[in-house]
Design a protein around this motif. Structure first.
Motif, short mmCIF file in Angstrom:
data_model
loop_
_atom_site.label_atom_id
_atom_site.label_comp_id
_atom_site.label_asym_id
_atom_site.label_seq_id
_atom_site.Cartn_x
_atom_site.Cartn_y
_atom_site.Cartn_z
N ALA A 12 0.82 -1.22 0.00
CA ALA A 12 0.00 0.00 0.00
C ALA A 12 0.85 1.27 0.00
N ASP A 13 2.01 1.23 0.65
CA ASP A 13 2.85 2.42 0.72
C ASP A 13 3.94 2.47 -0.37
N GLU A 14 3.93 1.53 -1.29
CA GLU A 14 4.94 1.46 -2.35
C GLU A 14 4.46 2.21 -3.59
N ASP A 15 5.33 3.01 -4.19
CA ASP A 15 5.00 3.68 -5.44
C ASP A 15 4.83 2.64 -6.53
N LEU A 16 3.76 2.75 -7.30
CA LEU A 16 3.52 1.79 -8.38
C LEU A 16 4.64 1.83 -9.41
N SER A 17 5.19 3.01 -9.68
CA SER A 17 6.26 3.11 -10.67
C SER A 17 7.49 2.32 -10.23
N MET A 18 7.80 2.35 -8.93
CA MET A 18 8.95 1.57 -8.43
C MET A 18 8.66 0.08 -8.51
N ALA A 19 7.42 -0.30 -8.26
CA ALA A 19 7.04 -1.72 -8.37
C ALA A 19 7.19 -2.21 -9.81
N VAL A 20 6.85 -1.36 -10.78
CA VAL A 20 7.02 -1.70 -12.19
C VAL A 20 8.49 -1.91 -12.50
N ILE A 21 9.33 -0.98 -12.08
CA ILE A 21 10.77 -1.06 -12.35
C ILE A 21 11.36 -2.32 -11.72
N GLU A 22 10.99 -2.60 -10.47
CA GLU A 22 11.54 -3.78 -9.79
C GLU A 22 11.07 -5.08 -10.45
N LEU A 23 9.81 -5.14 -10.88
CA LEU A 23 9.30 -6.34 -11.53
C LEU A 23 9.99 -6.58 -12.87
N VAL A 24 10.16 -5.52 -13.65
CA VAL A 24 10.82 -5.65 -14.95
C VAL A 24 12.28 -6.05 -14.77
N ALA A 25 12.95 -5.42 -13.83
CA ALA A 25 14.36 -5.76 -13.57
C ALA A 25 14.50 -7.20 -13.12
N ASP A 26 13.64 -7.64 -12.22
CA ASP A 26 13.68 -9.02 -11.73
C ASP A 26 13.42 -10.00 -12.87
N ALA A 27 12.41 -9.72 -13.69
CA ALA A 27 12.09 -10.61 -14.82
C ALA A 27 13.21 -10.64 -15.86
N SER A 28 13.94 -9.53 -15.97
CA SER A 28 15.03 -9.43 -16.94
C SER A 28 16.35 -9.93 -16.37
N GLY A 29 16.40 -10.15 -15.06
CA GLY A 29 17.62 -10.63 -14.42
C GLY A 29 18.71 -9.60 -14.34
N ILE A 30 18.32 -8.32 -14.21
CA ILE A 30 19.31 -7.24 -14.12
C ILE A 30 18.98 -6.33 -12.95
N ASP A 31 19.95 -5.50 -12.60
CA ASP A 31 19.76 -4.51 -11.55
C ASP A 31 18.83 -3.41 -12.07
N PRO A 32 17.89 -2.92 -11.28
CA PRO A 32 16.98 -1.87 -11.75
C PRO A 32 17.69 -0.64 -12.31
N ILE A 33 18.88 -0.34 -11.80
CA ILE A 33 19.62 0.83 -12.27
C ILE A 33 20.10 0.68 -13.71
N GLU A 34 20.15 -0.57 -14.20
CA GLU A 34 20.59 -0.83 -15.56
C GLU A 34 19.48 -0.62 -16.60
N LEU A 35 18.23 -0.52 -16.15
CA LEU A 35 17.13 -0.30 -17.08
C LEU A 35 17.13 1.13 -17.59
N ASP A 36 16.59 1.32 -18.79
CA ASP A 36 16.37 2.68 -19.27
C ASP A 36 15.39 3.34 -18.32
N PRO A 37 15.50 4.65 -18.14
CA PRO A 37 14.56 5.33 -17.23
C PRO A 37 13.11 5.12 -17.67
N LEU A 38 12.25 4.85 -16.70
CA LEU A 38 10.84 4.64 -16.98
C LEU A 38 10.22 5.86 -17.64
N TYR A 39 10.68 7.07 -17.25
CA TYR A 39 10.11 8.29 -17.81
C TYR A 39 10.36 8.45 -19.30
N ASN A 40 11.24 7.63 -19.88
CA ASN A 40 11.41 7.65 -21.34
C ASN A 40 10.22 7.01 -22.04
#
Length: 99
Positions: A12-40
């Motif tokens: 409930a207290d988690e930002d949805l955008s961060m949950a998206v980034i973490e789920l994509v990073a986990d599914a991709s097997g990479i660190d979230p910092i390695e993803l292109d910025p979500l705002y792109n």
């Protein structure tokens, strides 16, 4: 939603955008910092306000090789990933069962 695809139900207290980034990073097997910025792809603030938006049902967008589906039709908001496929006509779409 297909139960074979990665899903997350944010706290409930988690930002949805961060949950998206973490789920994509986990599914991709990479660190979230390695993803292109979500705002792109989409304004993260739009995603973050969905839980408090009246009448919200779902949102779908492509990010980092996945179709991200944010579904608010149940009691909780659920985020799932669907694989993106490229058709012979070079159009992109969500893969799924043939009809």
């Amino acid at each position: 939603m297909n139960s074979q695809n990665p899903t997350a139900v944010p706290e409930a207290d988690e930002d949805l955008s961060m949950a998206v980034i973490e789920l994509v990073a986990d599914a991709s097997g990479i660190d979230p910092i390695e993803l292109d910025p979500l705002y792109n792809v989409i304004d993260p603030e739009v995603i973050d306000t969905l839980s408090s938006s009246s009448g919200f049902s779902s949102l779908e967008f492509e990010y980092a090789g996945h179709t991200v589906v944010v579904d608010g039709t149940g009691r909780e908001i659920e985020i799932s990933l669907e694989p993106v496929t490229i058709g012979s006509d070079r159009s992109s779409g969500v893969s799924g069962p043939s009809l």
